[in-house]
Design a protein around this motif. Structure first.
Motif, PDB file in Angstrom:
ATOM      1  N   ASP A 243       0.831  -1.212   0.000  1.00  0.00           N
ATOM      2  CA  ASP A 243       0.000   0.000   0.000  1.00  0.00           C
ATOM      3  C   ASP A 243       0.862   1.257   0.000  1.00  0.00           C
ATOM      4  OD1 ASP A 243      -2.243  -1.531   0.017  1.00  0.00           O
ATOM      5  OD2 ASP A 243      -2.629  -1.342   2.168  1.00  0.00           O
ATOM      6  N   ILE A 244       1.950   1.254   0.814  1.00  0.00           N
ATOM      7  CA  ILE A 244       2.845   2.406   0.875  1.00  0.00           C
ATOM      8  C   ILE A 244       3.503   2.640  -0.479  1.00  0.00           C
ATOM      9  CG2 ILE A 244       5.037   3.253   1.826  1.00  0.00           C
ATOM     10  CD1 ILE A 244       4.259   2.029   4.476  1.00  0.00           C
ATOM     11  N   VAL A 245       4.009   1.556  -1.078  1.00  0.00           N
ATOM     12  CA  VAL A 245       4.682   1.672  -2.378  1.00  0.00           C
ATOM     13  C   VAL A 245       3.713   2.226  -3.423  1.00  0.00           C
ATOM     14  CG1 VAL A 245       5.712   0.367  -4.268  1.00  0.00           C
ATOM     15  CG2 VAL A 245       6.380  -0.119  -1.911  1.00  0.00           C
ATOM     16  N   ALA A 246       2.470   1.697  -3.434  1.00  0.00           N
ATOM     17  CA  ALA A 246       1.475   2.149  -4.409  1.00  0.00           C
ATOM     18  C   ALA A 246       1.143   3.621  -4.190  1.00  0.00           C
ATOM     19  CB  ALA A 246       0.208   1.303  -4.293  1.00  0.00           C
ATOM     20  N   ARG A 247       0.995   3.977  -2.933  1.00  0.00           N
ATOM     21  CA  ARG A 247       0.644   5.368  -2.613  1.00  0.00           C
ATOM     22  C   ARG A 247       1.755   6.317  -3.027  1.00  0.00           C
ATOM     23  NH1 ARG A 247       0.289   8.021   3.357  1.00  0.00           N
ATOM     24  NH2 ARG A 247      -0.454  10.068   2.750  1.00  0.00           N
ATOM     25  N   LYS A 248       2.980   5.948  -2.742  1.00  0.00           N
ATOM     26  CA  LYS A 248       4.103   6.823  -3.062  1.00  0.00           C
ATOM     27  C   LYS A 248       4.345   6.910  -4.567  1.00  0.00           C
ATOM     28  CE  LYS A 248       4.258   7.775   1.080  1.00  0.00           C
ATOM     29  NZ  LYS A 248       3.546   9.029   1.443  1.00  0.00           N
ATOM     30  N   LYS A 249       4.045   5.814  -5.294  1.00  0.00           N
ATOM     31  CA  LYS A 249       4.150   5.867  -6.750  1.00  0.00           C
ATOM     32  C   LYS A 249       3.147   6.868  -7.316  1.00  0.00           C
ATOM     33  CE  LYS A 249       6.050   1.341  -8.018  1.00  0.00           C
ATOM     34  NZ  LYS A 249       5.763   0.025  -8.660  1.00  0.00           N
TER      35      LYS A 249
ATOM     36  N   GLU B   9       1.919  14.815   8.416  1.00  0.00           N
ATOM     37  CA  GLU B   9       3.147  14.352   7.776  1.00  0.00           C
ATOM     38  C   GLU B   9       3.922  15.588   7.325  1.00  0.00           C
ATOM     39  OE1 GLU B   9       3.472  10.557   5.321  1.00  0.00           O
ATOM     40  OE2 GLU B   9       3.809  12.073   3.782  1.00  0.00           O
ATOM     41  N   SER B  10       5.133  15.722   7.819  1.00  0.00           N
ATOM     42  CA  SER B  10       5.929  16.921   7.581  1.00  0.00           C
ATOM     43  C   SER B  10       6.685  16.855   6.252  1.00  0.00           C
ATOM     44  CB  SER B  10       6.918  17.125   8.734  1.00  0.00           C
ATOM     45  OG  SER B  10       7.767  15.997   8.847  1.00  0.00           O
ATOM     46  N   PHE B  11       7.336  17.942   5.931  1.00  0.00           N
ATOM     47  CA  PHE B  11       8.115  18.065   4.700  1.00  0.00           C
ATOM     48  C   PHE B  11       9.421  17.272   4.818  1.00  0.00           C
ATOM     49  CE2 PHE B  11      11.541  20.307   2.455  1.00  0.00           C
ATOM     50  CZ  PHE B  11      11.020  20.433   1.179  1.00  0.00           C
ATOM     51  N   GLY B  12       9.883  16.722   3.694  1.00  0.00           N
ATOM     52  CA  GLY B  12      11.202  16.087   3.655  1.00  0.00           C
ATOM     53  C   GLY B  12      11.161  14.571   3.648  1.00  0.00           C
ATOM     54  N   LYS B  13      12.282  13.975   4.065  1.00  0.00           N
ATOM     55  CA  LYS B  13      12.443  12.516   3.997  1.00  0.00           C
ATOM     56  C   LYS B  13      11.706  11.818   5.130  1.00  0.00           C
ATOM     57  CE  LYS B  13      16.846  12.318   1.520  1.00  0.00           C
ATOM     58  NZ  LYS B  13      16.207  11.712   0.326  1.00  0.00           N
ATOM     59  N   HIS B  14      11.110  10.674   4.786  1.00  0.00           N
ATOM     60  CA  HIS B  14      10.412   9.832   5.762  1.00  0.00           C
ATOM     61  C   HIS B  14      10.799   8.381   5.519  1.00  0.00           C
ATOM     62  CE1 HIS B  14       7.625  12.978   7.199  1.00  0.00           C
ATOM     63  NE2 HIS B  14       7.796  13.463   5.969  1.00  0.00           N
ATOM     64  N   LYS B  15      10.669   7.591   6.586  1.00  0.00           N
ATOM     65  CA  LYS B  15      11.014   6.172   6.467  1.00  0.00           C
ATOM     66  C   LYS B  15       9.912   5.330   7.079  1.00  0.00           C
ATOM     67  CE  LYS B  15      14.908   3.004   6.994  1.00  0.00           C
ATOM     68  NZ  LYS B  15      16.290   2.830   7.490  1.00  0.00           N
TER      69      LYS B  15
ATOM     70  N   TYR C 155      10.996   7.682   1.554  1.00  0.00           N
ATOM     71  CA  TYR C 155      10.406   8.505   0.502  1.00  0.00           C
ATOM     72  C   TYR C 155      10.486   9.974   0.917  1.00  0.00           C
ATOM     73  CZ  TYR C 155       6.390   8.617   3.673  1.00  0.00           C
ATOM     74  OH  TYR C 155       5.581   8.778   4.763  1.00  0.00           O
ATOM     75  N   ASP C 156      10.292  10.860  -0.071  1.00  0.00           N
ATOM     76  CA  ASP C 156      10.307  12.305   0.159  1.00  0.00           C
ATOM     77  C   ASP C 156       8.886  12.846   0.093  1.00  0.00           C
ATOM     78  OD1 ASP C 156      12.886  13.045   0.691  1.00  0.00           O
ATOM     79  OD2 ASP C 156      13.456  13.205  -1.410  1.00  0.00           O
ATOM     80  N   ASN C 157       8.574  13.741   1.016  1.00  0.00           N
ATOM     81  CA  ASN C 157       7.315  14.475   0.943  1.00  0.00           C
ATOM     82  C   ASN C 157       7.656  15.885   0.480  1.00  0.00           C
ATOM     83  OD1 ASN C 157       4.824  15.646   1.194  1.00  0.00           O
ATOM     84  ND2 ASN C 157       4.479  15.023   3.313  1.00  0.00           N
TER      85      ASN C 157
END
Length: 441
Positions: free
Chosen positions: A217-223, A331-337, A343-345
């Motif tokens: 789900d995370i991968v699909a969302r980030k794509k 969810e804040s700006f920048g890199k998340h894990k 991934y980057d927001n």
């Protein structure tokens, strides 16, 4: 002298009370704002409580709620500390006022005893006539007059001090009750925080059981998000290309105009020389002024109107209104894990109320209204700056429309039954952290 000391004490106490009251009021407003954010997140979580499938939005909401609860407890601790200082100051003031009152009463009792000994007119006359000379007799008359006036003033000071003392005792009692209420509130918040942490542990355990599905789900969302971000950057690049083309056309037009002026001046000079039977002047190459740009962003501010709009947007850094009237950043700006995935927001994710109106944060022109996976996004240009509003259920503006600050441009959609907005700010094609641009709540 004693009166001056009393007045100074009262002025100091009043100033300290005003300062403490302002600080207490600010802490109370901050606590209420945090509570509104907690309640908003709780409403969203309650709606999704029956969902067997966990979403990133739910997890973000829960984590943010725990963080806000911790912030609220910290504010309550500050309120308690503030009250402790106020209680200490008021206790010292009560002690000082009691001491002042006791001293005033002693002095007043001495004056009463003196007045009793000299209570009739005969004794007062004997006190005056016993003077050794006229000057001393005059001074004794003035003393008796002043003594009577001072006694009346002392009675007034006693009443005023007693009144101030009673007031401070009431305030002190109120402080103690308020502290007791805050301690009770603190305990309740700690209990709630403990329950939420237990819920968080259960969610983490649930994630571990659904890890494969959750990662997918995370991968699909980030794509999907990356696809939208690429589309937005492409739209910005097109705007820069259009601005560059216009700037270059303006530069070529300026060059042609300069060349035409030079040719006209050359022809006029030749005609004059011929008329005066003089040799033709030497030809001088025209050097027209050209428009240059050091970076792509300069093309976006090539016109005076765009330059003014861009400068106005930048001058409002830190004070831009929120794109929704009520919301909290989950969810804040920048890199998340998330687990092994990172991934980057490019912006911030804001959870808000269902059907909330989405507002433009500044004057500008709608550059694009896009549709991705059944959701809309709006791109607004502000000179060299762009703002992006993603995950909209509906849109009320179109490409080319001029918009004003706080104008409604659409309504927010839900992600996994949680209404949230993805908000971004770009300077040219470079993403900015919106947290540094939006005003504090």
């Amino acid at each position: 002298m004693k009166l001056n000391k009393l007045l100074l004490l009262l002025i100091f106490v009043l100033s300290a009370t005003i300062a403490v009251a302002q600080n207490s009021s600010e802490l109370k407003r901050k606590k209420e704002a945090i509570q509104r954010e907690i309640e908003l997140l709780q409403r969203n979580l309650t709606k999704t409580a029956k969902n067997k499938k966990l979403t990133q939005s739910q997890i973000n909401a829960l984590n943010t709620q725990i963080s806000l609860m911790q912030n609220k407890i910290a504010v309550i601790n500050s309120e308690i500390k503030n009250l402790d200082n106020q209680i200490h100051e008021n206790t010292n003031t009560v002690i000082n006022l009691k001491g002042q009152l006791s001293q005033l009463k002693k002095e007043y009792a001495g004056m009463i005893r003196f007045a009793q000994r000299n209570r009739n007119a005969y004794e007062k006359m004997m006190f005056v006539f016993a003077a050794s000379d006229f000057n001393q007799a005059y001074k004794r008359i003035k003393y008796l007059q002043q003594f009577g006036q001072y006694r009346k003033k002392q009675a007034g000071y006693i009443q005023g001090t007693q009144k101030d003392l009673n007031y401070k005792i009431v305030v002190l009692d109120k402080n103690l009750k308020e502290k007791s209420s805050l301690l009770h509130e603190q305990e309740n918040e700690k209990d709630k925080l403990g329950k939420n942490k237990n819920e968080q542990a259960q969610v983490l355990n649930k994630i571990s059981k659904q890890e494969k599905q959750y990662k997918q789900d995370i991968v699909a969302r980030k794509k999907q998000q990356a696809q939208i971000d690429r589309s937005i950057r492409a739209a910005i690049a097109r705007e820069i290309a259009i601005a560059k083309k216009k700037a270059e056309e303006a530069a070529r037009a300026a060059e042609r105009a300069a060349a035409a002026r030079a040719a006209a001046e050359r022809a006029a000079a030749l005609a004059k020389a011929k008329a005066e039977n003089k040799p033709a002047p030497a030809a001088v190459a025209a050097k027209p002024k050209t428009v240059t740009a050091n970076s792509s962003n300069n093309y976006l501010t090539a016109t005076p109107e765009a330059a003014r709009l861009s400068a106005a947007f930048e001058s409002n850094r830190g004070s831009l209104p929120w794109p929704v009237a009520t919301g909290t950043t989950t969810e804040s700006f920048g890199k998340h894990k998330e687990g092994q995935a990172s991934y980057d927001n490019a912006g911030i994710t804001i959870q808000t109320n269902e059907g909330a109106a989405v507002r433009a944060v500044f004057n500008g022109k709608v550059t694009k209204v896009g549709n991705a996976l059944g959701r809309y996004y709006v791109l607004i240009k502000h000179g060299q700056f762009f703002t992006v509003y993603q995950n909209l259920k509906s849109v009320s503006v179109g490409q080319g429309d001029d918009v004003s600050t706080k104008q409604t441009i659409g309504t927010v959609a839900s992600s996994g039954d949680i209404p949230e907005l993805q908000f971004q700010i770009y300077r040219g094609t470079v993403a900015q952290n919106p947290a540094g641009w939006l005003s504090g709540k």
